[in-house]
Design an enzyme around this catalytic site. Structure first.
Site, PDB file in Angstrom:
ATOM      1  N   ASP A  39       0.740  -1.263  -0.182  1.00  0.00           N
ATOM      2  CA  ASP A  39       0.051  -0.043  -0.189  1.00  0.00           C
ATOM      3  C   ASP A  39       1.098   1.392   0.119  1.00  0.00           C
ATOM      4  OD1 ASP A  39      -3.261   0.281   0.790  1.00  0.00           O
ATOM      5  OD2 ASP A  39      -2.188   2.133   0.903  1.00  0.00           O
ATOM      6  N   ASP A  65       4.243   3.179  -4.553  1.00  0.00           N
ATOM      7  CA  ASP A  65       3.329   3.686  -5.203  1.00  0.00           C
ATOM      8  C   ASP A  65       3.251   3.145  -6.559  1.00  0.00           C
ATOM      9  OD1 ASP A  65       1.783   5.239  -6.893  1.00  0.00           O
ATOM     10  OD2 ASP A  65       2.509   7.309  -6.246  1.00  0.00           O
ATOM     11  N   ASN A  92      -4.583  -4.472  -7.384  1.00  0.00           N
ATOM     12  CA  ASN A  92      -5.948  -4.033  -6.738  1.00  0.00           C
ATOM     13  C   ASN A  92      -5.924  -2.557  -6.684  1.00  0.00           C
ATOM     14  OD1 ASN A  92      -8.355  -4.404  -4.920  1.00  0.00           O
ATOM     15  ND2 ASN A  92      -6.774  -3.406  -3.718  1.00  0.00           N
ATOM     16  N   SER A 152     -13.577  -2.357 -12.783  1.00  0.00           N
ATOM     17  CA  SER A 152     -14.889  -1.850 -12.526  1.00  0.00           C
ATOM     18  C   SER A 152     -15.977  -2.009 -13.394  1.00  0.00           C
ATOM     19  CB  SER A 152     -14.820  -0.608 -12.006  1.00  0.00           C
ATOM     20  OG  SER A 152     -16.070   0.034 -11.809  1.00  0.00           O
ATOM     21  N   TYR A 165     -12.390   7.188 -15.182  1.00  0.00           N
ATOM     22  CA  TYR A 165     -12.087   6.168 -14.272  1.00  0.00           C
ATOM     23  C   TYR A 165     -12.294   4.745 -15.165  1.00  0.00           C
ATOM     24  CZ  TYR A 165     -13.048   2.660 -10.483  1.00  0.00           C
ATOM     25  OH  TYR A 165     -13.098   1.754  -9.655  1.00  0.00           O
ATOM     26  N   LYS A 169      -9.978   1.729 -16.285  1.00  0.00           N
ATOM     27  CA  LYS A 169     -10.441   0.049 -15.914  1.00  0.00           C
ATOM     28  C   LYS A 169     -10.619  -0.653 -17.296  1.00  0.00           C
ATOM     29  CE  LYS A 169     -10.358   0.231 -11.319  1.00  0.00           C
ATOM     30  NZ  LYS A 169      -9.434  -0.583 -10.718  1.00  0.00           N
ATOM     31  N   THR A 200     -16.293  -0.706   1.155  1.00  0.00           N
ATOM     32  CA  THR A 200     -15.171  -0.424   1.692  1.00  0.00           C
ATOM     33  C   THR A 200     -14.697   0.974   2.156  1.00  0.00           C
ATOM     34  OG1 THR A 200     -14.228   0.287  -0.496  1.00  0.00           O
ATOM     35  CG2 THR A 200     -14.299  -2.089  -0.257  1.00  0.00           C
TER      36      THR A 200
HETATM   37  N1  LIG Z   1     -15.091  -0.419  -3.769  1.00  0.00           N
HETATM   38  C1  LIG Z   1     -16.059  -0.586  -4.746  1.00  0.00           C
HETATM   39  O1  LIG Z   1     -17.274  -0.327  -4.729  1.00  0.00           O
HETATM   40  C2  LIG Z   1     -15.210  -0.661  -6.193  1.00  0.00           C
HETATM   41  C3  LIG Z   1     -16.105  -0.904  -7.154  1.00  0.00           C
HETATM   42  C4  LIG Z   1     -15.533  -1.040  -8.369  1.00  0.00           C
HETATM   43  C5  LIG Z   1     -14.135  -1.211  -8.253  1.00  0.00           C
HETATM   44  N2  LIG Z   1     -13.260  -1.147  -7.198  1.00  0.00           N
HETATM   45  C6  LIG Z   1     -11.915  -1.559  -7.489  1.00  0.00           C
HETATM   46  O2  LIG Z   1     -11.573  -2.343  -6.400  1.00  0.00           O
HETATM   47  C7  LIG Z   1     -10.118  -1.993  -6.040  1.00  0.00           C
HETATM   48  C8  LIG Z   1     -10.162  -1.810  -4.399  1.00  0.00           C
HETATM   49  O3  LIG Z   1     -11.349  -0.825  -4.068  1.00  0.00           O
HETATM   50  P1  LIG Z   1     -11.334  -0.505  -2.514  1.00  0.00           P
HETATM   51  O4  LIG Z   1     -12.703   0.134  -2.530  1.00  0.00           O
HETATM   52  O5  LIG Z   1     -11.142  -1.530  -1.662  1.00  0.00           O
HETATM   53  O6  LIG Z   1     -10.414   0.832  -2.448  1.00  0.00           O
HETATM   54  P2  LIG Z   1     -10.146   1.555  -1.180  1.00  0.00           P
HETATM   55  O7  LIG Z   1      -9.947   2.831  -1.753  1.00  0.00           O
HETATM   56  O8  LIG Z   1     -10.894   1.197   0.132  1.00  0.00           O
HETATM   57  O9  LIG Z   1      -8.541   0.955  -0.794  1.00  0.00           O
HETATM   58  C9  LIG Z   1      -7.469   1.130  -1.797  1.00  0.00           C
HETATM   59  C10 LIG Z   1      -6.199   0.969  -1.250  1.00  0.00           C
HETATM   60  O10 LIG Z   1      -5.194   1.152  -2.336  1.00  0.00           O
HETATM   61  C11 LIG Z   1      -4.186   2.140  -1.666  1.00  0.00           C
HETATM   62  N3  LIG Z   1      -3.789   2.892  -3.140  1.00  0.00           N
HETATM   63  C12 LIG Z   1      -4.532   3.788  -3.829  1.00  0.00           C
HETATM   64  N4  LIG Z   1      -3.574   3.861  -4.635  1.00  0.00           N
HETATM   65  C13 LIG Z   1      -2.298   3.390  -4.576  1.00  0.00           C
HETATM   66  C14 LIG Z   1      -1.261   3.666  -5.253  1.00  0.00           C
HETATM   67  N5  LIG Z   1      -1.122   4.216  -6.214  1.00  0.00           N
HETATM   68  N6  LIG Z   1      -0.149   2.471  -5.002  1.00  0.00           N
HETATM   69  C15 LIG Z   1      -0.330   1.855  -3.777  1.00  0.00           C
HETATM   70  N7  LIG Z   1      -1.482   1.866  -3.136  1.00  0.00           N
HETATM   71  C16 LIG Z   1      -2.468   2.548  -3.251  1.00  0.00           C
HETATM   72  C17 LIG Z   1      -4.960   3.081  -0.780  1.00  0.00           C
HETATM   73  O11 LIG Z   1      -3.851   3.492  -0.058  1.00  0.00           O
HETATM   74  C18 LIG Z   1      -5.904   2.122  -0.068  1.00  0.00           C
HETATM   75  O12 LIG Z   1      -5.223   1.606   1.105  1.00  0.00           O
HETATM   76  C19 LIG Z   1      -9.772  -0.761  -6.701  1.00  0.00           C
HETATM   77  O13 LIG Z   1      -9.012  -0.941  -7.833  1.00  0.00           O
HETATM   78  C20 LIG Z   1     -11.044  -0.002  -7.215  1.00  0.00           C
HETATM   79  O14 LIG Z   1     -10.978   0.677  -8.296  1.00  0.00           O
HETATM   80  C21 LIG Z   1     -13.821  -0.877  -5.997  1.00  0.00           C
END
Ligand SMILES: NC(=O)c1ccc[n+]([C@@H]2O[C@H](COP(=O)([O-])OP(=O)(O)OC[C@H]3O[C@@H](n4cnc5c(N)ncnc54)[C@H](O)[C@@H]3O)[C@@H](O)[C@H]2O)c1
Length: 261
Positions: A39, A65, A92, A152, A165, A169, A200
């Site tokens: 992370d 990152d 992820n 997504s 976005y 994706k 989340t």
């Molecule tokens: N939660 C949803 O509803 C949803 C829906 C569709 C897709 N997604 C996708 O699922 C994945 C996880 O989503 P989530 O809701 O658990 O996200 P979240 O925001 O709760 O957690 C994401 C984590 O990734 C870390 N992060 C972000 N950018 C980063 C980078 N450049 N380098 C390293 N770490 C990084 C953040 O610090 C955070 O801890 C993402 O790819 C998101 O686009 C989520």
């Protein structure tokens, strides 16, 4: 026999400090895999790695990152040194937008500038390319690999105000399909999981208002938002040997939000 057994495998899960990524890391560890918990918030990654260790698993927290290839390459080298070669990459890390409350306040596309697009494209598209670029030379040499990228429904079926976005994706999914065709002969699969709303920290503010949540849920055949475990179950399957004959695919995991052929 457990077809999801991950014993002897090492996984790298990006953005695993919370939400879906955290649960993917916990799932893989629970099935016997060692996990590099990445992370860009190190404290989050360390908390998840500690959780895995407390449960008797092997984990290493690494800050990086994913938008920076040098940073990702260094993380892969460090993770390999500590936990062994990376067998499984879960791309992820992602962000729905640059703002804290992206789903609520994203302006329409025609009011944005190229600099506004950058955070979406950097993490959701380049992050996937960087992860793959860093792990693939070793996977190809060893003739084994599982790559799973979390995308997504915004990229599969489109969502208003999430076009950039969604485009990033969709780009990751298109990249995965082409990659799958290049790496299959090396024993490597590449697939995606396409999520709709999963409960989340990243989307908490967008679904906090009960009235907004109630309206949004009308779109779901299964009338609830996803939980991180719903997503992690699918990722675990694609990361395991149970999915040895699945590649180049995008699996919707979305409560029936969008049912497409
Ligand atoms: N939660 C949803 O509803 C949803 C829906 C569709 C897709 N997604 C996708 O699922 C994945 C996880 O989503 P989530 O809701 O658990 O996200 P979240 O925001 O709760 O957690 C994401 C984590 O990734 C870390 N992060 C972000 N950018 C980063 C980078 N450049 N380098 C390293 N770490 C990084 C953040 O610090 C955070 O801890 C993402 O790819 C998101 O686009 C989520």
């Amino acid at each position: 026999m457990n077809v999801l057994d991950m014993t002897g495998r090492t996984a790298l899960v990006t953005g695993a400090g919370q939400g879906v990524g955290r649960q993917v890391a916990l799932h893989i560890a629970a099935y016997g895999g060692a996990v590099v918990v990445n992370d860009y918030h190190l404290d989050r990654a360390e908390a998840v790695a500690a959780e895995i260790s407390e449960q008797g698993g092997r984990a290493l927290a690494l800050r990086c990152d994913v938008t920076d290839l040098d940073d990702v390459t260094a993380m892969v080298a460090h993770g390999t040194e500590q936990l062994g070669p990376i067998d499984v990459l879960v791309n992820n890390a992602g962000n729905a937008g640059p703002a804290d409350d992206p789903l609520a306040h994203t302006p329409p596309f025609w009011e944005t500038d190229p600099k506004d697009w950058e955070p979406w494209i950097a993490t959701n598209f380049y992050g996937v390319l960087n992860g793959c670029r860093a792990v693939l030379p070793d996977m190809v040499e060893r003739g084994y690999g599982r790559i799973v990228s979390v995308i997504s429904d915004a990229g599969r079926t489109g969502e208003p105000n999430l076009a950039v976005y969604g485009g990033a994706k969709a780009g990751a999914a298109g990249f995965s399909r082409g990659l799958a065709k290049s790496v299959g002969r090396h024993g490597i699969t590449a697939n995606c999981v396409a999520l709709s709303t999963v409960n989340t920290p990243g989307v908490a503010s967008a679904i906090a208002d009960p009235e907004v949540a109630r309206k949004a849920l009308r779109g779901y055949v299964i009338r609830r938002f996803g939980e991180p475990a719903d997503a992690a179950n699918a990722v675990l399957f694609l990361a395991s040997d149970a999915a040895a004959w699945v590649t180049g695919q995008t699996y919707p995991v979305n409560g029936g939000y969008a049912i497409t052929p």
